[in-house]
Scaffold this active site. Structure first.
Site, PDB file in Angstrom:
ATOM      1  N   GLN B 135       0.845  -1.182   0.000  1.00 26.48           N
ATOM      2  CA  GLN B 135       0.000   0.000   0.000  1.00 26.48           C
ATOM      3  C   GLN B 135       0.884   1.237   0.000  1.00 26.48           C
ATOM      4  O   GLN B 135       1.731   1.397   0.863  1.00 26.48           O
ATOM      5  CB  GLN B 135      -0.877  -0.071   1.252  1.00 26.48           C
ATOM      6  CG  GLN B 135      -1.809   1.053   1.477  1.00 26.48           C
ATOM      7  CD  GLN B 135      -1.523   1.713   2.808  1.00 26.48           C
ATOM      8  OE1 GLN B 135      -0.487   2.325   2.992  1.00 26.48           O
ATOM      9  NE2 GLN B 135      -2.437   1.577   3.751  1.00 26.48           N
ATOM     10  N   SER B 138       1.555   6.762   2.493  1.00 27.37           N
ATOM     11  CA  SER B 138       2.338   7.752   3.245  1.00 27.37           C
ATOM     12  C   SER B 138       3.453   8.349   2.411  1.00 27.37           C
ATOM     13  O   SER B 138       4.041   7.685   1.560  1.00 27.37           O
ATOM     14  CB  SER B 138       2.963   7.099   4.473  1.00 27.37           C
ATOM     15  OG  SER B 138       1.978   6.693   5.368  1.00 27.37           O
ATOM     16  N   SER B 170       5.538  -1.094   3.848  1.00 26.49           N
ATOM     17  CA  SER B 170       5.925  -2.441   4.292  1.00 26.49           C
ATOM     18  C   SER B 170       5.909  -3.371   3.094  1.00 26.49           C
ATOM     19  O   SER B 170       4.974  -3.349   2.304  1.00 26.49           O
ATOM     20  CB  SER B 170       4.932  -3.004   5.312  1.00 26.49           C
ATOM     21  OG  SER B 170       4.641  -2.048   6.285  1.00 26.49           O
ATOM     22  N   GLU B 253      -8.559  -1.267   7.487  1.00 19.37           N
ATOM     23  CA  GLU B 253      -7.403  -1.427   8.365  1.00 19.37           C
ATOM     24  C   GLU B 253      -7.846  -1.426   9.823  1.00 19.37           C
ATOM     25  O   GLU B 253      -7.357  -2.184  10.636  1.00 19.37           O
ATOM     26  CB  GLU B 253      -6.406  -0.277   8.130  1.00 19.37           C
ATOM     27  CG  GLU B 253      -5.166  -0.392   9.014  1.00 19.37           C
ATOM     28  CD  GLU B 253      -4.172   0.735   8.795  1.00 19.37           C
ATOM     29  OE1 GLU B 253      -4.613   1.861   8.494  1.00 19.37           O
ATOM     30  OE2 GLU B 253      -2.971   0.494   8.930  1.00 19.37           O
ATOM     31  N   GLU B 381      -2.060  10.181  18.753  1.00 19.33           N
ATOM     32  CA  GLU B 381      -2.817  11.436  18.730  1.00 19.33           C
ATOM     33  C   GLU B 381      -3.954  11.386  17.717  1.00 19.33           C
ATOM     34  O   GLU B 381      -5.062  11.858  17.978  1.00 19.33           O
ATOM     35  CB  GLU B 381      -1.872  12.606  18.420  1.00 19.33           C
ATOM     36  CG  GLU B 381      -0.854  12.893  19.528  1.00 19.33           C
ATOM     37  CD  GLU B 381       0.184  11.780  19.720  1.00 19.33           C
ATOM     38  OE1 GLU B 381       0.564  11.124  18.727  1.00 19.33           O
ATOM     39  OE2 GLU B 381       0.605  11.566  20.873  1.00 19.33           O
TER      40      GLU B 381
END
Lengths: 376, 414
Positions: B135, B138, B170, B253, B381
């Site tokens: 995937q 990011s 990953s 996810e 967060e």
């Protein structure tokens, strides 16, 4: 897997919530908080009429004979509403002790009265500072006469009878302790009300001078019974704590949505959001531990001692966490007598101590986990 | 209230158990049982090879991606059956690590947005482990703020030309295909100019570089794109609708129920039960007991929270939001436990090798790895924001870049 309450039990929870939101609004809690009444008598009568006081008491002793899962859902609502009545002392402590160790005659004498709201009972265990321990019990029983002082005794000033832990031996073992039933309206009992953190659940000092008592359970088996009663009460009180924690979280959330500062609802600030998110996390963990405790309690499982300690620790931490942070989210208004936040803060911190402090239960949990591992 | 299977569930469990018992690669049992945290390492084999063999065997018997429809490589199992399978697969589930992103994120996105032809071509091979997917979301400039990504896709005839860089991917080095989100229009606000594609990782112009991590391991990659060509037929969803497509991926996810989250508690309890100090066993020290008890109730709280979710699935209901707390609780606990275990080891706690002074270096490794648990898959967060906004209903943060064209958003703080 069906790790949840049944639809009927959830319906009972809804009924209890509806009843308490009508009969036990914060104004009613404040009547007791302000010292205008020792407890809410009308509410107590109403709880009896609803069948809530005797929900786990067998039908042959005047109860509804439903069970402990039903009692758990009611306990949650009692905690949520901060009900200012001697529910925990009468139902979790006195009634459980009677059901565990009472003779048929003793059960017949007291349980129907408890279910009908006609008798308030309690457990007189502590003698000053410290956590539950057989060594701390100095009050003596000679024959059927008790001598000594108990404090703090929950709801001791309004109770009709008490289960009293007394010393009947001096070998230094658990078998030195026996339980007795005492009619507190009888002679030789002096009652003194004590001030405490949470006036909506009173505390008292009971002094016995040759007070007439009858044994509850066999001589020398008192500590074993007390341990079982405390485990059972720990689960039930944990549900009250979870109810209180949830309500404190809701109050904080609602205030964060309403209150405008710097031109926006304070709930849109991450600093405030994260406080509330952490409250949700602790309340959720506690609820899940409580469900496991409820399962163990209702099936009288071998896992009950460990499950009870986990529920007790988790729910105590969650209620304290949510109650203090509810005040924090409210800011200055949360520190006023007028806002209800302090009532939850008081209840959270008083219930954290009543059955033994968190450190006591942490110690118990580790002991019990080691025992289980050693057996495995 | 009970922990029992329904008769149908029990029958399904028995079938799964019997099959695992007869077919699992038992030669790896000991190694798989030992590894509790992070990537699995096998002494004499590559995890990807062993995993592929296991996944293929599962697929042939109908146990791979079993909740997917049959025509796409699954067996049309219900959500509770998937949970039961995971429980029965047990430690051998660790072998499926290389396929989890494909199964949990890429596959569902292709299923929702791909053409029928694509679904029949790619999903069965993804399910059987024959082809591995990664995937590519990011970026260096878009972590928590994924929509701030800058990798460009420009239309050229029937193709798109990709230029840019992804990070924290990953398995990119062994993946066959990738799910890629790109910016196709920098002149509109950031969420509106994104488009999703999938691509062959062996395409010309794709370069995968491993990242050396703070814990000295290499599990993630940077992926560079230089004039990579993707046919328009490999677009998933409409041009400019990539953000909505990505939400499908990310939602999957976070929906993983019954996922095995490492908390470090079982290791810590065992460690304290055996550690002899000058004053006796560590577990007899009240300070140690207090900490252990607090971690114990968090661990059991997580366990029974997942049991509540499983119970909802068993009744055919959608689980509540409770499961959103898992990673938030486990990540911090892992870090705290590692720190405290080393504190108990004293000066020798700084040693990282296996020796009699330290507990085989496991807490030291836990310490170095634990920061990533609080970041990957949503930082602590971001998770708190999600709980506050989606569970508690608090208002979203004020977003200063919401209505600003992407190319007018500042790129430096000072």
């Amino acid at each position: 897997m069906n790790f949840d309450f049944s639809d009927e039990q959830k319906q009972m929870r809804d009924e209890a919530r509806k009843f308490l939101s009508e009969q036990c609004p914060p104004k009613a809690v404040r009547t007791v908080l302000d010292g205008k009444a020792a407890y809410d008598r009308d509410l107590w009568r109403g709880l009896a009429e609803m069948g809530f006081l005797g929900v786990a008491i067998p039908e042959q002793f005047g109860g509804a004979g439903a069970g402990h899962l039903e009692l758990c859902v009611i306990a949650e609502e009692m905690g949520r509403a901060l009900a200012p009545v001697p529910f925990s002392s009468t139902v979790y402590l006195a009634a459980e002790a009677l059901m565990l160790a009472g003779s048929d005659a003793q059960k017949q004498k007291w349980l129907p009265k408890i279910a009908a709201g006609e008798a308030i009972g309690t457990l007189a265990l502590f003698e000053g500072k410290g956590n539950p321990s057989p060594k701390a019990i100095k009050l003596t029983a000679a024959g059927a006469a008790l001598n000594g002082t108990k404090k703090p005794v929950p709801d001791g000033a309004i109770a009709d009878f008490a289960v009293v832990a007394a010393r009947t031996g001096s070998t230094g073992r658990d078998a030195d302790i026996s339980l007795f039933l005492v009619d507190l309206k009888g002679s030789g009992v002096e009652v003194k009300e004590l001030t405490n953190l949470d006036p909506t659940r009173g505390q008292a000092e009971l002094t016995f001078t040759n007070a007439k008592a009858e044994p509850l359970g066999a001589t020398g088996e008192g500590w074993g019974i007390i341990t079982q009663v405390l485990d059972r009460a720990a689960v039930l009180l944990a549900f009250e704590q979870v109810g209180g924690a949830d309500r404190a979280l809701e109050m904080g959330r609602d205030y964060a949505l309403d209150r405008i500062a710097f031109g926006r609802p304070i709930g849109s600030f991450q600093a405030v959001k994260h406080i509330l998110a952490d409250m949700y996390v602790s309340a959720t963990l506690a609820r899940s531990n409580c469900y496991y405790g409820a399962w163990a309690l209702s099936t009288n499982a071998a896992e009950l001692p460990e499950a009870a300690a986990a529920a007790r620790i988790s729910a105590t931490q969650a209620f304290q966490h949510c109650a203090k942070n509810n005040i924090q989210v409210h800011g200055g208004m949360g520190f006023t007598w007028e806002f209800d936040c302090h009532m939850y803060y008081r209840r959270a911190n008083a219930t954290a101590l009543g059955l033994g402090s968190v450190s006591y239960w942490e110690d118990a949990l580790i002991d019990r986990m080691r025992k289980k591992n050693a057996a495995a | 209230m009970n922990f029992d299977d329904t008769p149908e569930e029990a029958a399904f469990r028995a079938e799964a158990r019997k099959w695992v018992e007869a077919n699992a690669p038992k030669e790896y049992e000991a190694e798989l049982s030992r590894s509790s945290l992070g990537r699995i390492r096998l002494e004499k084999a590559e995890i990807v090879d062993v995993g592929k063999a296991w996944q293929k065997k599962k697929a042939e018997a109908g146990w791979a991606c079993l909740h997917w429809p049959k025509e796409y490589g699954g067996r049309g199992a219900s959500p509770i059956e998937k949970v039961i399978w995971q429980q029965e697969e047990g430690i051998y589930g660790k072998l499926t690590q290389p396929f989890q992103i494909g199964e949990g994120m890429c596959g569902p996105t292709v299923m929702a947005y791909g053409s029928e032809e694509h679904k029949r071509r790619y999903l069965p091979k993804l399910a059987s482990g024959e082809e591995i997917w990664c995937q590519l979301f990011s970026e260096p400039a878009g972590g928590s703020d994924v929509a701030g990504l800058r990798t460009r896709a420009e239309k050229q005839g029937d193709n798109w030309i990709i230029n840019g860089q992804k990070i924290w991917t990953s398995g990119a080095h062994y993946s066959d295909y990738g799910l890629l989100i790109t910016r196709t229009d920098p002149n509109v606000p950031k969420h509106k100019g994104l488009t999703m594609f999938f691509l062959d990782m062996k395409s010309k112009g794709v370069e995968v570089r491993p990242i050396k991590q703070a814990n000295s391991m290499q599990e993630f990659n940077e992926v560079y794109f230089t004039d990579v060509v993707i046919p328009d037929s490999q677009r998933l969803g409409a041009v400019g609708d990539g953000w909505n497509v990505s939400l499908t991926t990310l939602m999957n996810e976070r929906m993983s129920i019954g996922a095995r989250l490492a908390t470090g508690f079982p290791e810590m309890f065992e460690f304290c039960s055996n550690l002899m100090t000058e004053d006796g066993l560590a577990i007899d020290d009240p300070a140690v007991r207090s900490k252990l008890a607090s971690w114990a109730v968090k661990t059991s709280g997580l366990k029974y929270t997942s049991y509540r979710a499983i119970s909802s699935l068993s009744k055919g209901e959608r689980p509540g939001p409770e499961n959103s707390i898992g990673k938030l609780v486990a990540g911090t606990m892992l870090q705290d436990i590692a720190t405290y275990a080393m504190d108990l080891e004293g000066a020798a706690g700084a040693l990282t090798g296996a020796s009699e002074e330290v507990a085989s270096g496991q807490f030291q490794q836990m310490l170095l790895t634990s920061p990533s648990m609080r970041i990957a898959g949503g930082t602590d967060e971001i998770l708190r924001n999600i709980i506050a906004e989606r569970v508690l209903g608090l208002p979203g943060d004020i977003r200063v870049d919401k209505d600003v064209p992407f190319n007018k958003i500042p790129t430096k703080g000072r």
